[in-house]
Design a protein around this motif. Structure first.
Motif, PDB file in Angstrom:
ATOM      1  N   CYS A   7       0.802  -1.223   0.000  1.00 53.97           N
ATOM      2  CA  CYS A   7       0.000   0.000   0.000  1.00 53.97           C
ATOM      3  C   CYS A   7       0.835   1.274   0.000  1.00 53.97           C
ATOM      4  N   LEU A  31      -9.085   5.700   5.097  1.00 50.74           N
ATOM      5  CA  LEU A  31      -7.784   5.568   4.444  1.00 50.74           C
ATOM      6  C   LEU A  31      -7.160   4.202   4.718  1.00 50.74           C
ATOM      7  N   MET A  34      -8.934   1.807   2.542  1.00 52.25           N
ATOM      8  CA  MET A  34      -8.498   1.975   1.141  1.00 52.25           C
ATOM      9  C   MET A  34      -7.169   1.272   0.921  1.00 52.25           C
ATOM     10  N   ARG A  35      -6.214   1.489   1.823  1.00 51.17           N
ATOM     11  CA  ARG A  35      -4.904   0.854   1.691  1.00 51.17           C
ATOM     12  C   ARG A  35      -5.029  -0.674   1.738  1.00 51.17           C
ATOM     13  N   ILE A  80      -1.825   8.129  -2.728  1.00 51.03           N
ATOM     14  CA  ILE A  80      -2.968   8.776  -2.093  1.00 51.03           C
ATOM     15  C   ILE A  80      -2.897  10.260  -2.420  1.00 51.03           C
ATOM     16  N   THR A  83      -7.731  13.051   1.215  1.00 46.37           N
ATOM     17  CA  THR A  83      -8.825  12.448   1.985  1.00 46.37           C
ATOM     18  C   THR A  83      -9.754  13.566   2.465  1.00 46.37           C
ATOM     19  N   VAL A  95     -11.597   9.077  -0.174  1.00 43.89           N
ATOM     20  CA  VAL A  95     -10.167   8.952  -0.437  1.00 43.89           C
ATOM     21  C   VAL A  95      -9.985   9.040  -1.946  1.00 43.89           C
ATOM     22  N   PHE A  97      -7.321   8.582  -4.974  1.00 43.81           N
ATOM     23  CA  PHE A  97      -6.080   7.835  -5.150  1.00 43.81           C
ATOM     24  C   PHE A  97      -5.806   7.558  -6.621  1.00 43.81           C
TER      25      PHE A  97
END
Length: 131
Positions: A7, A31, A34-35, A80, A83, A95, A97
């Motif tokens: 990530c 976040l 998301m990662r 990223i 956010t 988020v 990205f």
């Protein structure tokens, strides 16, 4: 030997996304989720991708296609871009990205502003706006 998380957090995978993927702990923020989802894509972990997707928008019928595609590309990194909300006390968050990958030797990117919501107290991916 270092096993950095895919990530891009610069943390060891066992201290970053893997405990979330394995269900040992929940993502505390949008976040983090998301990662963890990006890391799950690098592992073609369709089960986690389905579990971490909101029940109202979960593409259950596409699971095998998602896994096959995720295995067919070479993941190059996650960037990223920003956010909004999505912290521990929030119920929604965004988020933005870029996820980079090679497909048949050609560099591609997914550029998305993702909406995350809480469902049953846990962060899940709801939907995204693609750029």
């Amino acid at each position: 030997m270092s096993n950095l998380c895919p990530c891009g957090s610069q943390k060891e995978a066992e201290q970053c996304c893997l405990p979330i993927i394995y269900g040992k702990r929940d993502a505390e923020t949008a976040l983090q989720l998301m990662r963890s989802r990006y890391t799950a894509f690098t592992r073609a972990d369709g089960a986690y991708l389905m579990r971490s997707h909101h029940s109202a928008t979960r593409p259950v019928k596409d699971r095998k296609n998602i896994e096959n595609w995720a295995r067919s590309v070479e993941w190059m990194g996650l960037v990223i871009l920003g956010t909004k909300a999505g912290e521990a006390p929030d119920n929604t968050g965004y988020v933005e990205f870029r996820a980079l990958y090679l497909e048949q030797g050609v560099l591609h990117e997914i550029h998305e502003k993702s909406l995350f919501k809480r469902e049953n107290g846990k962060w899940v991916y709801h939907s995204g706006e693609h750029f």
